[in-house]
Design a protein around this motif. Structure first.
Motif, PDB file in Angstrom:
ATOM      1  N   LYS A 408       0.797  -1.231   0.000  1.00  0.00           N
ATOM      2  CA  LYS A 408       0.000   0.000   0.000  1.00  0.00           C
ATOM      3  C   LYS A 408       0.826   1.276   0.000  1.00  0.00           C
ATOM      4  CE  LYS A 408      -4.167  -1.912   1.874  1.00  0.00           C
ATOM      5  NZ  LYS A 408      -4.838  -2.343   3.055  1.00  0.00           N
ATOM      6  N   SER A 409       2.113   1.150  -0.086  1.00  0.00           N
ATOM      7  CA  SER A 409       2.921   2.365  -0.238  1.00  0.00           C
ATOM      8  C   SER A 409       4.169   2.006  -1.041  1.00  0.00           C
ATOM      9  CB  SER A 409       3.260   2.989   1.115  1.00  0.00           C
ATOM     10  OG  SER A 409       3.959   2.080   1.920  1.00  0.00           O
ATOM     11  N   PHE A 410       4.784   3.048  -1.624  1.00  0.00           N
ATOM     12  CA  PHE A 410       5.747   2.791  -2.698  1.00  0.00           C
ATOM     13  C   PHE A 410       6.909   3.779  -2.675  1.00  0.00           C
ATOM     14  CE2 PHE A 410       1.411   1.753  -3.752  1.00  0.00           C
ATOM     15  CZ  PHE A 410       1.506   0.427  -4.180  1.00  0.00           C
ATOM     16  N   PHE A 411       8.054   3.308  -3.133  1.00  0.00           N
ATOM     17  CA  PHE A 411       9.181   4.200  -3.399  1.00  0.00           C
ATOM     18  C   PHE A 411       9.274   4.427  -4.901  1.00  0.00           C
ATOM     19  CE2 PHE A 411      11.597   2.898   0.634  1.00  0.00           C
ATOM     20  CZ  PHE A 411      11.370   4.119   1.250  1.00  0.00           C
ATOM     21  N   TYR A 412       9.574   5.654  -5.239  1.00  0.00           N
ATOM     22  CA  TYR A 412       9.810   6.024  -6.642  1.00  0.00           C
ATOM     23  C   TYR A 412      11.313   6.059  -6.871  1.00  0.00           C
ATOM     24  CZ  TYR A 412       9.044   9.166 -10.760  1.00  0.00           C
ATOM     25  OH  TYR A 412       8.993   9.748 -12.009  1.00  0.00           O
ATOM     26  N   VAL A 413      12.053   6.685  -5.934  1.00  0.00           N
ATOM     27  CA  VAL A 413      13.512   6.690  -6.061  1.00  0.00           C
ATOM     28  C   VAL A 413      14.087   5.823  -4.945  1.00  0.00           C
ATOM     29  CG1 VAL A 413      13.449   8.993  -7.048  1.00  0.00           C
ATOM     30  CG2 VAL A 413      14.043   8.729  -4.655  1.00  0.00           C
ATOM     31  N   ASN A 414      15.231   5.238  -5.224  1.00  0.00           N
ATOM     32  CA  ASN A 414      15.785   4.230  -4.310  1.00  0.00           C
ATOM     33  C   ASN A 414      17.265   4.479  -4.044  1.00  0.00           C
ATOM     34  OD1 ASN A 414      13.409   2.110  -4.235  1.00  0.00           O
ATOM     35  ND2 ASN A 414      13.645   2.710  -6.362  1.00  0.00           N
ATOM     36  N   PRO A 415      17.558   5.510  -3.230  1.00  0.00           N
ATOM     37  CA  PRO A 415      18.963   5.769  -2.907  1.00  0.00           C
ATOM     38  C   PRO A 415      19.520   4.654  -2.035  1.00  0.00           C
ATOM     39  CG  PRO A 415      17.533   7.169  -1.612  1.00  0.00           C
ATOM     40  CD  PRO A 415      16.639   6.416  -2.558  1.00  0.00           C
ATOM     41  N   LEU A 416      20.849   4.580  -1.964  1.00  0.00           N
ATOM     42  CA  LEU A 416      21.475   3.517  -1.168  1.00  0.00           C
ATOM     43  C   LEU A 416      21.793   3.980   0.244  1.00  0.00           C
ATOM     44  CD1 LEU A 416      21.937   2.733  -4.224  1.00  0.00           C
ATOM     45  CD2 LEU A 416      23.731   1.268  -3.359  1.00  0.00           C
ATOM     46  N   SER A 417      21.755   5.295   0.466  1.00  0.00           N
ATOM     47  CA  SER A 417      22.013   5.780   1.817  1.00  0.00           C
ATOM     48  C   SER A 417      21.085   6.959   2.070  1.00  0.00           C
ATOM     49  CB  SER A 417      23.493   6.158   1.927  1.00  0.00           C
ATOM     50  OG  SER A 417      23.658   7.496   2.256  1.00  0.00           O
ATOM     51  N   VAL A 418      20.415   6.918   3.215  1.00  0.00           N
ATOM     52  CA  VAL A 418      19.429   7.965   3.506  1.00  0.00           C
ATOM     53  C   VAL A 418      19.628   8.470   4.927  1.00  0.00           C
ATOM     54  CG1 VAL A 418      16.978   8.486   3.749  1.00  0.00           C
ATOM     55  CG2 VAL A 418      17.737   6.952   1.934  1.00  0.00           C
ATOM     56  N   VAL A 419      19.803   9.771   5.051  1.00  0.00           N
ATOM     57  CA  VAL A 419      19.803  10.406   6.377  1.00  0.00           C
ATOM     58  C   VAL A 419      18.564  11.296   6.388  1.00  0.00           C
ATOM     59  CG1 VAL A 419      21.038  11.957   7.940  1.00  0.00           C
ATOM     60  CG2 VAL A 419      22.310  10.367   6.467  1.00  0.00           C
ATOM     61  N   PRO A 420      17.518  10.855   7.083  1.00  0.00           N
ATOM     62  CA  PRO A 420      16.246  11.575   6.946  1.00  0.00           C
ATOM     63  C   PRO A 420      16.355  13.073   7.208  1.00  0.00           C
ATOM     64  CG  PRO A 420      15.887   9.483   8.030  1.00  0.00           C
ATOM     65  CD  PRO A 420      17.374   9.633   7.880  1.00  0.00           C
ATOM     66  N   SER A 421      17.099  13.466   8.225  1.00  0.00           N
ATOM     67  CA  SER A 421      17.156  14.906   8.518  1.00  0.00           C
ATOM     68  C   SER A 421      17.768  15.660   7.332  1.00  0.00           C
ATOM     69  CB  SER A 421      17.955  15.166   9.794  1.00  0.00           C
ATOM     70  OG  SER A 421      19.230  14.564   9.657  1.00  0.00           O
ATOM     71  N   ALA A 422      18.759  15.045   6.679  1.00  0.00           N
ATOM     72  CA  ALA A 422      19.383  15.701   5.521  1.00  0.00           C
ATOM     73  C   ALA A 422      18.375  15.827   4.384  1.00  0.00           C
ATOM     74  CB  ALA A 422      20.598  14.908   5.067  1.00  0.00           C
ATOM     75  N   CYS A 423      17.559  14.800   4.207  1.00  0.00           N
ATOM     76  CA  CYS A 423      16.587  14.843   3.107  1.00  0.00           C
ATOM     77  C   CYS A 423      15.599  15.983   3.298  1.00  0.00           C
ATOM     78  CB  CYS A 423      15.826  13.531   3.012  1.00  0.00           C
ATOM     79  SG  CYS A 423      16.896  12.172   2.590  1.00  0.00           S
ATOM     80  N   HIS A 424      15.285  16.276   4.551  1.00  0.00           N
ATOM     81  CA  HIS A 424      14.330  17.350   4.782  1.00  0.00           C
ATOM     82  C   HIS A 424      14.993  18.719   4.662  1.00  0.00           C
ATOM     83  CE1 HIS A 424      11.488  14.292   5.664  1.00  0.00           C
ATOM     84  NE2 HIS A 424      12.125  13.868   6.732  1.00  0.00           N
ATOM     85  N   ALA A 425      16.325  18.772   4.877  1.00  0.00           N
ATOM     86  CA  ALA A 425      16.995  20.075   4.926  1.00  0.00           C
ATOM     87  C   ALA A 425      17.697  20.448   3.622  1.00  0.00           C
ATOM     88  CB  ALA A 425      18.027  20.063   6.071  1.00  0.00           C
ATOM     89  N   ASP A 426      18.056  19.461   2.821  1.00  0.00           N
ATOM     90  CA  ASP A 426      18.955  19.693   1.689  1.00  0.00           C
ATOM     91  C   ASP A 426      18.182  19.563   0.376  1.00  0.00           C
ATOM     92  OD1 ASP A 426      20.893  19.621  -0.249  1.00  0.00           O
ATOM     93  OD2 ASP A 426      22.221  18.261   0.836  1.00  0.00           O
TER      94      ASP A 426
END
Ligand code: FUB
Ligand code: ZN
Length: 587
Positions: A408-426
């Motif tokens: 019921k939920s999906f990824f469109y892009v699939n990075p190999l490393s994720v730092v959530p705070s960076a994703c929200h800020a950068d």
């Protein structure tokens, strides 16, 4: 080239999947994803981005009905460009008479019906079939009397048709419509949608070609190439194969169609001519001269898949060689350890060689799906372990991870490393979602996952008259008809967690034929135990002879944990290792 040696995917009617892993996935698609996506296509998922797909088909159908009632030939209104993604000013109160969503939104339906078809083959379901038939009625009602079927133009004005091949996806809509229609026809024997797809394809075949007055353009977003080959295989009408080959042959020729088209459109719209990014569209040079995978990754691998199809159907060596070079470019220089491709968000594209960043990676789910399409087609021409290895890698690590375990939920892009705070800020990471999303306005990926998972057996097994090849180890039963009789393989497999696989054969009387099994590249010491001699070629184990009821073949693929280092030229991966086991990349 000996065309008779090439293989084709096994008929899904001949397969029943029962292993714990893939049965769960296919059942998930059947029970959850297909109904969920039907709600999504009808904009019934609270909190999710709207599709507008069925809204657009219904509106286009009303326009067609009105023009029929007036007893007049359909007179199109003047084309108005309403944006690449047209959204209502007030989403709670959309205008019933406007097209909404991305201009290729029709494909949401086409991918859904394709998955429905595959699923019905495995699991007949009257209620689902009835829903699908109703949806098909809505879609077919939108087709113009001439056969054109793309709601964006039917609603916004037909005089824009085929004026912007580069960006406007009409041929992409055709391709997906064909794929969906073929699947539904093969599942149910009902040909209403197939006939609609043929009529649209006929319309396109009249419009495009080398004759005087015909258009020498080709798709801005590829897929029609492989879809038309499929349509040819089903209808045996050579026109469709010729059209596919025409699109492939024309791409990148001089004068460049997209450059000319831009010049025409700038003149008509009284604006300056813009530069055209031919690399994005794989149109820098003719396809037989291409040797580097470039541009939009999904488009690229869809094109290469179509090229491989045409090479296989026509015995075109130069096209096959181009496919081999482009494959090498991907696998050698542009492939993530997860089977992901398309390293950069800019243009959703391949980056330069060995540029494989982990955090800004795009690695679109659809691109991994397209890579599996390409790999399967290369396997059909030449069974070599590497094609199967890459197909398996992409499927387990980027395609399936694109969908949550509840479907019921999906990824469109699939990075190999994720730092959530960076994703929200950068903002360089704005494309990265830290959790799977309920749906996307541009919903290419979720239904693409549904269609490949529900047809997974067509990637696992290919055959020709006297050979059955196993590329992926799904567990279940597979019926193969050889000239001397029918052999059923019962495959017991717990892949991807365990590499011990037992194949038990069933036959009423001895059946003669060849069985080929991929020896996975991730396994250092594969072992095959059988009562017949084993011949190994290109990473496949072949066993031939008369098969008797109860005979077994045991495949042992030990799965040690492996630490894998990237090529030194991937500077982002300096001092890092990937931890893998069997076909799974863990971290
Ligand atoms: O353009 C249609 C689809 O939308 C592409 O295949 C995806 O990459 C997304 O851009
Ligand atoms: Zn996608």
């Amino acid at each position: 080239m000996d065309l008779t040696r090439f293989t084709h995917p096994i008929d899904l009617h001949a397969v029943s999947i029962t292993d714990p892993f893939w049965q769960r996935e296919t059942e998930l698609v059947r029970r959850e994803v297909i109904p969920y996506q039907w709600d999504a296509l009808n904009d019934r998922i609270p909190g999710a981005e709207k599709s507008w797909c069925m809204h657009n088909f219904r509106l286009a159908g009303r326009i067609m009905a009105q023009s029929r009632q007036q007893g007049a030939q359909y007179t199109p209104q003047a084309y108005t460009y309403r944006g690449y993604n047209a959204l209502p000013d007030d989403p709670a109160h959309p205008d019933e008479d406007k097209f909404y969503g991305f201009l290729f939104q029709d494909t949401d339906f086409s991918k859904w019906i394709e998955a429905v078809g595959y699923s019905l083959i495995q699991h007949p379901d009257e209620a689902l079939e009835a829903t699908a038939d109703e949806a098909i009625d809505v879609v077919c009602a939108a087709q113009t009397p001439e056969g054109y079927l793309d709601t964006y133009y039917i609603i916004n004005g037909m005089d824009g048709v085929f004026q912007n091949l580069r960006d406007h996806h009409e041929l992409y809509c055709l391709g997906h419509l064909i794929e969906g229609a073929v699947s539904y026809y093969q599942a149910t024997g009902k040909d209403k949608l197939l006939r609609a797809a043929c009529r649209f394809a006929d319309y396109v075949a009249d419009f495009f070609g080398t004759a005087d007055g015909q258009c020498k353009g080709y798709p801005g977003h590829e897929i029609a190439e492989m879809a038309l080959v499929r349509l040819y295989e089903v209808t045996k009408d050579e026109k469709y194969l010729r059209l596919s080959r025409f699109f492939i042959d024309e791409r990148g020729q001089e004068p460049n169609y997209f450059v000319e088209e831009e010049r025409r459109n700038a003149e008509r719209e009284h604006r300056p001519v813009r530069s055209v990014n031919l690399a994005y569209h794989q149109a820098v040079k003719p396809v037989r001269e291409q040797d580097e995978a470039i541009g939009h990754a999904v488009r690229a691998v869809y094109l290469y898949s179509g090229m491989a199809d045409v090479a296989r159907m026509t015995g075109d060596d130069s096209l096959k060689s181009a496919c081999e070079r482009l494959w090498r470019s991907i696998v050698q220089e542009k492939l993530y350890i997860t089977g992901g491709i398309g390293a950069t968000q800019i243009g959703e594209a391949f980056s330069y060689a060995y540029d494989l960043p982990n955090d800004t990676a795009y690695s679109e789910t659809c691109a991994a799906i397209g890579l599996a399409f390409f790999a399967r087609r290369m396997l059909q021409m030449s069974p070599q372990r590497e094609y199967g290895d890459v197909m398996e890698l992409a499927l387990y690590n980027t395609v399936l991870s694109g969908m949550a375990l509840d479907g019921k939920s999906f990824f469109y892009v699939n990075p190999l490393s994720v730092v959530p705070s960076a994703c929200h800020a950068d903002s360089r990471l704005q494309h990265v979602k830290t959790v799977r999303q309920k749906w996307f306005g541009c919903a290419c990926c979720p239904p693409n996952i549904a269609r490949i998972v529900s047809s997974i057996a067509a990637y696992a097994f290919t055959e020709n008259e006297d050979t059955l090849l196993t590329h992926l180890y799904l567990g279940g039963s597979i019926r193969k008809t050889f000239p001397t009789g029918t052999l059923t393989l019962s495959i017991a497999s717990d892949m991807p967690w365990d590499g011990h696989i037992t194949v038990t054969l069933h036959a009423d009387s001895p059946v003669s034929g060849t069985l080929g099994f991929r020896l996975p590249g991730w396994c250092p010491n594969p072992n095959v135990t059988a009562d017949k001699p084993v011949r190994v070629a290109d990473g496949y184990a072949y066993l031939s002879g008369d098969w008797h009821d109860g005979e077994t073949i045991v495949l042992d693929f030990p799965m040690p944990v492996r630490l894998i280092r990237a090529n030194n030229r991937v500077h982002e991966d300096m001092r890092q290792v990937a931890v893998t086991r069997g076909p799974i990349t863990f971290c």
